[in-house]
Scaffold this active site. Sequence first.
Site, PDB file in Angstrom:
ATOM      1  N   ALA A  20       0.810  -1.220   0.000  1.00  0.00           N
ATOM      2  CA  ALA A  20       0.000   0.000   0.000  1.00  0.00           C
ATOM      3  C   ALA A  20       0.842   1.269   0.000  1.00  0.00           C
ATOM      4  O   ALA A  20       0.435   2.294  -0.539  1.00  0.00           O
ATOM      5  CB  ALA A  20      -0.929  -0.004   1.215  1.00  0.00           C
ATOM      6  N   ARG A  60      -2.075  -0.426   7.408  1.00  0.00           N
ATOM      7  CA  ARG A  60      -1.484  -0.800   8.688  1.00  0.00           C
ATOM      8  C   ARG A  60      -0.422   0.177   9.177  1.00  0.00           C
ATOM      9  O   ARG A  60       0.207  -0.060  10.187  1.00  0.00           O
ATOM     10  CB  ARG A  60      -0.888  -2.219   8.597  1.00  0.00           C
ATOM     11  CG  ARG A  60      -1.966  -3.272   8.538  1.00  0.00           C
ATOM     12  CD  ARG A  60      -1.398  -4.664   8.409  1.00  0.00           C
ATOM     13  NE  ARG A  60      -2.461  -5.652   8.561  1.00  0.00           N
ATOM     14  CZ  ARG A  60      -3.329  -5.969   7.620  1.00  0.00           C
ATOM     15  NH1 ARG A  60      -3.252  -5.385   6.444  1.00  0.00           N
ATOM     16  NH2 ARG A  60      -4.276  -6.860   7.824  1.00  0.00           N
ATOM     17  N   HIS A  71      -3.887  -9.940  -4.539  1.00  0.00           N
ATOM     18  CA  HIS A  71      -5.152  -9.718  -3.849  1.00  0.00           C
ATOM     19  C   HIS A  71      -6.269  -9.298  -4.795  1.00  0.00           C
ATOM     20  O   HIS A  71      -7.290  -8.763  -4.349  1.00  0.00           O
ATOM     21  CB  HIS A  71      -4.963  -8.698  -2.727  1.00  0.00           C
ATOM     22  CG  HIS A  71      -4.023  -9.171  -1.657  1.00  0.00           C
ATOM     23  ND1 HIS A  71      -3.337  -8.322  -0.816  1.00  0.00           N
ATOM     24  CD2 HIS A  71      -3.634 -10.425  -1.299  1.00  0.00           C
ATOM     25  CE1 HIS A  71      -2.574  -9.029   0.012  1.00  0.00           C
ATOM     26  NE2 HIS A  71      -2.741 -10.303  -0.267  1.00  0.00           N
ATOM     27  N   CYS A 119     -21.821 -17.591  -9.606  1.00  0.00           N
ATOM     28  CA  CYS A 119     -21.453 -18.120 -10.925  1.00  0.00           C
ATOM     29  C   CYS A 119     -20.059 -17.698 -11.374  1.00  0.00           C
ATOM     30  O   CYS A 119     -19.574 -18.154 -12.403  1.00  0.00           O
ATOM     31  CB  CYS A 119     -22.490 -17.717 -11.971  1.00  0.00           C
ATOM     32  SG  CYS A 119     -22.460 -15.960 -12.428  1.00  0.00           S
ATOM     33  N   CYS A 133     -25.934 -10.099  -9.235  1.00  0.00           N
ATOM     34  CA  CYS A 133     -25.447 -10.557 -10.529  1.00  0.00           C
ATOM     35  C   CYS A 133     -26.605 -10.564 -11.525  1.00  0.00           C
ATOM     36  O   CYS A 133     -27.673 -11.124 -11.249  1.00  0.00           O
ATOM     37  CB  CYS A 133     -24.841 -11.951 -10.389  1.00  0.00           C
ATOM     38  SG  CYS A 133     -24.330 -12.697 -11.963  1.00  0.00           S
ATOM     39  N   ILE A 193       9.178   6.872  -0.495  1.00  0.00           N
ATOM     40  CA  ILE A 193       9.183   5.974  -1.647  1.00  0.00           C
ATOM     41  C   ILE A 193       9.210   6.746  -2.965  1.00  0.00           C
ATOM     42  O   ILE A 193       9.875   6.331  -3.922  1.00  0.00           O
ATOM     43  CB  ILE A 193       7.947   5.049  -1.583  1.00  0.00           C
ATOM     44  CG1 ILE A 193       8.103   4.080  -0.405  1.00  0.00           C
ATOM     45  CG2 ILE A 193       7.746   4.280  -2.883  1.00  0.00           C
ATOM     46  CD1 ILE A 193       6.850   3.289  -0.094  1.00  0.00           C
TER      47      ILE A 193
END
Length: 257
Positions: free
Chosen positions: A27, A39, A126, A137, A159, A243
Amino acid sequence: MTSGSDNNGNSNGGSKKRPLVAILSGAGISTDSGIPDYRGPNGVWRRDPEAEKLVTYAYYMSDPEIRRRSWLMRRDGPALRARPNAAHEAVVRLERAGVPVRVITQNVDGLHQLAGMPERKVLELHGTARAVQCTRCKERSSMEAALERVAAGDPDPACESCGGILKSATVMFGEGLDPAVLGEAVAVTKACDVFIAVGTSLQVHPAASLAGLAADHGARLVIVNAEPTPYDDRADELVREPIGTALPALLERIAAG
């Protein structure tokens, strides 16, 4: 591993192969795109523990009110409006420089692909928030279409093929990872020369264990994360800088050989 071709399958005339770089992204790589982490010190789960129920399979399947709140979270959340940032773009530049790169991501935002990484080189452990899937389905359709139904007044769209419960095509708490995707991630991890864990707490398994697996198979392990992780003692290099600037600088070094 030896190869007579570059990342795009072109002959390299027998020159020394470039290292296979595996990037495990969490994340933290997307926070500069306006998507909060989960987190970290100010993460979603720490600020609102009840929000975790909205992405927990058992609660989601049994409680229509949880589903209605989940659809509003998808509608109002930043993930579908977010754009790639400098870190995502740096990964694409590395790949386009001819370095073999595979991205293994814990994120569901699709920003690596939006930045220009080929779909086949991104493994979404994920799943993706950009699609929905029927729990009965298994038919997939676009998140955009589902949210249009929510906007039109259907708070818990079913759906259209079988009437089953729809959910985002993500792996919720209580669900297992796709074994094919995980298997490919393990294969990449074992084969890589450099393994970079960026923006991940390395606390969610089995994704977190890939860092140790890479080290066990001789890869250079680099961890780029603001907070300590359980695998710091295995790392060859620890990077604590932001980052958005640290990852581009690191990948430029790798591209330069």
